[in-house]
Design a protein around this motif. Structure first.
Motif, PDB file in Angstrom:
ATOM      1  N   TRP A 227       0.844  -1.197   0.000  1.00 44.26           N
ATOM      2  CA  TRP A 227       0.000   0.000   0.000  1.00 44.26           C
ATOM      3  C   TRP A 227       0.883   1.253   0.000  1.00 44.26           C
ATOM      4  CZ3 TRP A 227      -4.542   1.957  -0.937  1.00 44.26           C
ATOM      5  CH2 TRP A 227      -4.910   3.158  -0.336  1.00 44.26           C
ATOM      6  N   GLY A 228       1.889   1.237   0.857  1.00 45.61           N
ATOM      7  CA  GLY A 228       2.803   2.389   0.975  1.00 45.61           C
ATOM      8  C   GLY A 228       3.478   2.712  -0.363  1.00 45.61           C
ATOM      9  N   TYR A 229       3.884   1.677  -1.097  1.00 46.76           N
ATOM     10  CA  TYR A 229       4.540   1.928  -2.398  1.00 46.76           C
ATOM     11  C   TYR A 229       3.584   2.613  -3.369  1.00 46.76           C
ATOM     12  CZ  TYR A 229       8.537  -0.904  -1.058  1.00 46.76           C
ATOM     13  OH  TYR A 229       9.650  -1.382  -0.428  1.00 46.76           O
ATOM     14  N   LYS A 230       2.326   2.128  -3.361  1.00 42.50           N
ATOM     15  CA  LYS A 230       1.366   2.719  -4.301  1.00 42.50           C
ATOM     16  C   LYS A 230       1.130   4.188  -3.965  1.00 42.50           C
ATOM     17  CE  LYS A 230      -1.449  -1.246  -5.028  1.00 42.50           C
ATOM     18  NZ  LYS A 230      -2.785  -1.765  -5.086  1.00 42.50           N
ATOM     19  N   VAL A 231       1.017   4.476  -2.659  1.00 39.72           N
ATOM     20  CA  VAL A 231       0.803   5.863  -2.232  1.00 39.72           C
ATOM     21  C   VAL A 231       2.003   6.720  -2.641  1.00 39.72           C
ATOM     22  CG1 VAL A 231       0.556   7.372  -0.212  1.00 39.72           C
ATOM     23  CG2 VAL A 231      -0.726   5.221  -0.338  1.00 39.72           C
ATOM     24  N   GLN A 232       3.212   6.206  -2.382  1.00 34.74           N
ATOM     25  CA  GLN A 232       4.431   6.960  -2.749  1.00 34.74           C
ATOM     26  C   GLN A 232       4.453   7.282  -4.242  1.00 34.74           C
ATOM     27  OE1 GLN A 232       7.893   4.680  -1.746  1.00 34.74           O
ATOM     28  NE2 GLN A 232       7.671   5.037   0.438  1.00 34.74           N
ATOM     29  N   LEU A 233       4.115   6.294  -5.062  1.00 33.78           N
ATOM     30  CA  LEU A 233       4.159   6.532  -6.515  1.00 33.78           C
ATOM     31  C   LEU A 233       3.173   7.626  -6.903  1.00 33.78           C
ATOM     32  CD1 LEU A 233       4.491   2.923  -8.019  1.00 33.78           C
ATOM     33  CD2 LEU A 233       6.276   4.620  -7.677  1.00 33.78           C
ATOM     34  N   ARG A 234       1.969   7.560  -6.315  1.00 32.73           N
ATOM     35  CA  ARG A 234       0.954   8.564  -6.637  1.00 32.73           C
ATOM     36  C   ARG A 234       1.442   9.940  -6.185  1.00 32.73           C
ATOM     37  NH1 ARG A 234      -3.577   7.556  -3.514  1.00 32.73           N
ATOM     38  NH2 ARG A 234      -3.345   5.400  -4.142  1.00 32.73           N
ATOM     39  N   GLN A 235       1.940  10.004  -4.932  1.00 32.98           N
ATOM     40  CA  GLN A 235       2.364  11.308  -4.405  1.00 32.98           C
ATOM     41  C   GLN A 235       3.527  11.885  -5.201  1.00 32.98           C
ATOM     42  OE1 GLN A 235       3.155  10.326  -0.333  1.00 32.98           O
ATOM     43  NE2 GLN A 235       1.114  10.939   0.357  1.00 32.98           N
ATOM     44  N   GLN A 236       4.387  10.996  -5.699  1.00 35.27           N
ATOM     45  CA  GLN A 236       5.580  11.502  -6.391  1.00 35.27           C
ATOM     46  C   GLN A 236       5.378  11.625  -7.899  1.00 35.27           C
ATOM     47  OE1 GLN A 236       9.070   9.329  -4.997  1.00 35.27           O
ATOM     48  NE2 GLN A 236       8.232   9.329  -2.944  1.00 35.27           N
ATOM     49  N   ASN A 237       4.126  11.415  -8.331  1.00 35.98           N
ATOM     50  CA  ASN A 237       3.816  11.601  -9.756  1.00 35.98           C
ATOM     51  C   ASN A 237       4.435  10.586 -10.681  1.00 35.98           C
ATOM     52  OD1 ASN A 237       1.983  13.398 -10.591  1.00 35.98           O
ATOM     53  ND2 ASN A 237       3.315  15.183 -10.291  1.00 35.98           N
ATOM     54  N   VAL A 238       4.602   9.365 -10.188  1.00 37.66           N
ATOM     55  CA  VAL A 238       5.026   8.274 -11.076  1.00 37.66           C
ATOM     56  C   VAL A 238       3.756   7.517 -11.455  1.00 37.66           C
ATOM     57  CG1 VAL A 238       6.366   6.140 -11.287  1.00 37.66           C
ATOM     58  CG2 VAL A 238       7.247   8.019  -9.884  1.00 37.66           C
ATOM     59  N   LYS A 239       3.511   7.374 -12.747  1.00 36.69           N
ATOM     60  CA  LYS A 239       2.308   6.646 -13.188  1.00 36.69           C
ATOM     61  C   LYS A 239       2.548   5.140 -12.990  1.00 36.69           C
ATOM     62  CE  LYS A 239      -1.438   5.676 -15.580  1.00 36.69           C
ATOM     63  NZ  LYS A 239      -2.744   5.799 -14.959  1.00 36.69           N
ATOM     64  N   TYR A 240       1.623   4.490 -12.272  1.00 37.41           N
ATOM     65  CA  TYR A 240       1.774   3.057 -12.003  1.00 37.41           C
ATOM     66  C   TYR A 240       0.776   2.255 -12.831  1.00 37.41           C
ATOM     67  CZ  TYR A 240       0.825  -1.284  -9.390  1.00 37.41           C
ATOM     68  OH  TYR A 240       0.592  -2.592  -9.042  1.00 37.41           O
ATOM     69  N   TYR A 241       1.293   1.300 -13.576  1.00 34.79           N
ATOM     70  CA  TYR A 241       0.433   0.375 -14.325  1.00 34.79           C
ATOM     71  C   TYR A 241       0.555  -1.002 -13.694  1.00 34.79           C
ATOM     72  CZ  TYR A 241       0.410   3.756 -18.222  1.00 34.79           C
ATOM     73  OH  TYR A 241       0.268   4.861 -19.017  1.00 34.79           O
ATOM     74  N   ASN A 242      -0.547  -1.532 -13.199  1.00 39.45           N
ATOM     75  CA  ASN A 242      -0.535  -2.918 -12.732  1.00 39.45           C
ATOM     76  C   ASN A 242      -0.793  -3.807 -13.968  1.00 39.45           C
ATOM     77  OD1 ASN A 242      -2.622  -4.980 -10.584  1.00 39.45           O
ATOM     78  ND2 ASN A 242      -0.506  -5.228 -11.191  1.00 39.45           N
ATOM     79  N   LYS A 243       0.167  -3.756 -14.896  1.00 41.14           N
ATOM     80  CA  LYS A 243      -0.007  -4.433 -16.187  1.00 41.14           C
ATOM     81  C   LYS A 243       1.303  -5.091 -16.594  1.00 41.14           C
ATOM     82  CE  LYS A 243      -3.522  -1.234 -17.534  1.00 41.14           C
ATOM     83  NZ  LYS A 243      -4.194  -0.466 -18.541  1.00 41.14           N
ATOM     84  N   TYR A 244       1.181  -6.122 -17.401  1.00 41.84           N
ATOM     85  CA  TYR A 244       2.366  -6.813 -17.905  1.00 41.84           C
ATOM     86  C   TYR A 244       2.900  -6.036 -19.105  1.00 41.84           C
ATOM     87  CZ  TYR A 244       5.526 -10.556 -18.988  1.00 41.84           C
ATOM     88  OH  TYR A 244       6.673 -11.286 -19.189  1.00 41.84           O
ATOM     89  N   ALA A 245       4.166  -5.640 -19.043  1.00 35.02           N
ATOM     90  CA  ALA A 245       4.728  -4.809 -20.105  1.00 35.02           C
ATOM     91  C   ALA A 245       5.660  -5.623 -20.992  1.00 35.02           C
ATOM     92  CB  ALA A 245       5.498  -3.654 -19.482  1.00 35.02           C
TER      93      ALA A 245
END
Ligand code: FAD
Ligand code: NDP
Length: 591
Positions: free
Chosen positions: A211-229
């Protein structure tokens, strides 16, 4: 007054010759702000202070005619007009500045796309946004054959260092409960442990980290994709979510940080009958009588804590313990584990696995053979495969971008700046060929890479002499060369090894570990006895070696260690009093 043409020429040549050209005034606070932005990202610039030059007013007129902007700062990047202070700040915050600086005119969705949200990928993406880059990270976990899966954060957080260290701690607590009796505590005759309670508590902690990682990414403006790249070409990625929905994004730079997963050997029944480290930390039922196959970090650590929690534990070793490590130390770990009751099947290879009973855990028959092909078999409730890890690269589309893989291992080949053979594609962490597969290594490589790409930094990750610890019941911490490698490199006559046993004071009252711990410093005689290897087996060896690794990295000699006054009574002080060489008995008596 200078002719207009020569003023225009001066402006043109300055804009052309300097990647960042700031037409400025020395007293202007907005100009200072703009310079600060470029300083912070280590980007050199040329500032022409109009108030200090005789032709300042004429230049300002020429700039007005050229750009429609009369005010300063008037900023050009890669010979393109960017604007004033607010324009520069906005370009930095929106990630456009790095694009302008790259001189690449093409529009991409992202300045940086990181494939893999583990230790390395997260560190790299969070660092890159600090320099104004537009960044995205994709993290996707394919379930194990047994169905285990987990959240963002990669191996370390979900199925590696974190749950492993917590289970190691659970086992050490059991040991402390036994010691406590000797210190006067009343404890039950037999300590019992509840597997489900431990797993639940550890998994709760892991979920809080996810949860903490997801919050950090959002707060720091990193777009997170829970997708296979996967790569479509060197700048394009296909992203697929769990329901199969696809989208395509483009990126100027791509970092591959997909890590690895456990290997299933090509042996009948392996996938059907066995689990791996990807399953054990979330196993919803107690594993029971367990066999570990493999004899390195993962096998020995997991066997260590399982035995400490009270389970009948066996380790199958096909050759040696801890290949690549100092073998004297590896064998000391093995001997201690054996002495504590862990069984070792040495010199055996697996033949097949058969499921005898379904259930939680069920029952598996394991058939194995020795070097003379003598076949034997035994039954276990659980079998854990710990025979190494393979790179997670098969479905990442590297062939579409031409990224070169190591012919034998399949890991990604990188140069000493973590770049692959494709100029805009980098690789860090476990996926990179020949680099230590350790969390702090992936993090350091990721951070430094982001600084090099976006902040003009030069520093590269130093992959040499990385300290490490094997969290076996008696921990083993090491930095630098093993004794055998030191002798191979410098010659027997040029290497002196100082060593000593020690007994942790806290174990004496419970009559444990009498002379059972051991430390050694390996020194190069031809270089002022510089320490080229240090090794310790004992409680909290990880904490010990972490501190001493700094001395090691800064080139400490044996004399530095001798001059260091110890902290008494600690285990680490042993390194300040090593006065016996390998020719002498390492046993100690007294305080
Ligand atoms: P990872 O952390 O593995 O992250 C890669 C991520 O990318 C994963 O989430 C993966 O699912 C995802 N991914 C893969 N392919 C794709 C794709 N195509 N699209 C999107 N996402 C993708 N190291 C230590 O320093 N100390 C320890 O005590 C320690 N203990 C360990 C114990 C165990 C049991 C194991 C297995 C490892 C341990 N390690 C330890 C090693 C450490 O966990 C790794 O070195 C570290 O996690 C590597 O980080 P990484 O970023 O390279 O990869
Ligand atoms: P390793 O690759 O280090 O070791 C694999 C082990 O399995 C070896 O003992 C090897 O034996 C044995 N093996 C390989 N194939 C077979 C087979 N077919 N049958 C029987 N045995 C076999 O892998 P690990 O999975 O232990 O660790 C992977 C990496 O993860 C480590 O290198 C480390 O960097 C990281 N890690 C770090 C930890 C930490 O920092 N504390 C903890 C755990 C992992 P042989 O020597 O004969 O080849």
């Amino acid at each position: 007054m200078a002719p207009i043409d020569s003023i225009n020429q001066l402006v043109e040549s300055h804009n052309k010759e300097n990647k960042v050209m700031i037409w400025s005034k020395s007293y202007c606070p907005f100009c200072k702000k703009v310079k600060e932005i470029f300083n912070n990202i280590n980007q050199p610039y040329k500032a022409y202070e109009l108030d200090l030059e005789a032709n300042g007013a004429e230049i300002q007129e020429a700039l007005l005619a050229k750009t429609g902007q009369k005010t300063v700062p008037n900023v050009f990047v890669a010979n393109k007009h960017l604007g004033g202070a607010s324009d520069t700040e906005a370009a930095f915050k929106e990630g456009r500045l790095t694009q302008l600086l790259s001189g690449d005119d093409k529009e991409y969705d992202y300045d940086l796309f990181v494939v893999g949200g583990g230790s390395g990928g997260l560190a790299c993406s969070k660092e890159a946004v600090k320099y104004g880059a537009k960044v995205a990270v994709a993290d996707f976990v394919k379930p194990t054959p047994k169905g285990s899966q987990w959240g963002i954060g990669g191996t370390c957080v979900n199925v590696g260092c974190i749950p492993k260290k917590l289970m190691h701690q659970a086992a050490l607590l059991g040991e402390s409960l036994t010691d406590a009796k000797a210190y006067g505590w009343s404890t039950p005759e037999k300590n019992t442990h509840n597997w489900e309670t431990m797993v639940q508590a550890i998994q709760d902690h892991i979920r809080s980290l996810n949860w903490g990682y997801k919050v950090q990414l959002r707060q720091q403006n990193v777009k997170y994709y829970n997708k296979y790249a996967s790569l479509v070409d060197k700048n394009t990625l296909k992203l697929v979510d769990r329901s199969g929905k696809e989208e395509t994004v483009t990126a100027r730079n791509i970092v591959l940080a997909t890590g690895g997963r456990p290997i299933y050997p090509d042996v009948p029944g392996a996938k059907e009958c066995c689990i791996t480290s990807d399953d054990i930390f979330s196993l919803p039922y107690a594993p029971g009588k367990t066999l570990f196959i493999g004899a390195s970090y993962i096998s020995l650590e997991c066997a260590g804590f399982l035995h400490g929690l009270g389970y009948d534990t066996t380790v199958m070793v096909r050759s040696i313990l801890l290949r690549g490590f100092d073998q004297e130390m590896a064998n000391r770990i093995g001997d201690y584990m054996e002495q504590e009751g862990i069984k070792f099947l040495k010199g055996y290879n697996i033949v097949k696995f058969e499921k005898l009973e379904e259930g939680t855990p069920g029952k598996v028959r394991v058939t194995y053979k020795n070097a003379e092909d003598k076949i034997e078999s035994a039954e276990y409730d659980s079998v854990v495969l710990a025979v190494g890890r393979k790179p997670l690269i098969d479905d990442v589309g590297v062939q579409n971008a031409g990224v070169q893989l190591h012919e034998k291992s399949g890991f990604v080949i990188t140069d000493n700046a973590d770049r692959t053979n494709v100029d805009n594609i980098y690789c860090i962490g476990d996926l990179a060929e020949g680099k230590p597969e350790l969390t702090p290594v992936a993090i350091q490589a990721g951070r430094l890479l982001a600084k090099r790409i976006f902040a003009g930094a030069q520093k590269k990750c130093d992959y040499e002499n990385v300290a490490t610890t094997v969290f076996t019941p008696l921990e083993y911490g090491a930095c630098g060369l093993s004794e055998e490698d030191a002798i191979k490199k410098y010659g027997d006559e040029n290497v002196t090894t100082y060593h000593s046993n020690f007994t942790p004071l806290e174990a004496t009252v419970a009559h444990r570990l009498d002379n059972g711990c051991y430390a050694k410093l390996i020194c190069n005689k031809t270089d002022d006895e510089r320490v080229i290897g240090m090794h310790v087996v004992g409680p909290n060896a990880g904490e010990m070696i972490q501190g001493f690794a700094l001395a090691f990295k800064t080139g400490a000699t044996k004399e530095h260690f001798d001059d260091l006054i110890g902290i008494h009574p600690t285990n680490a002080e042993i390194f300040t009093t090593l006065d016996k060489t390998k020719a002498e008995d390492p046993a100690v008596t007294g305080c």
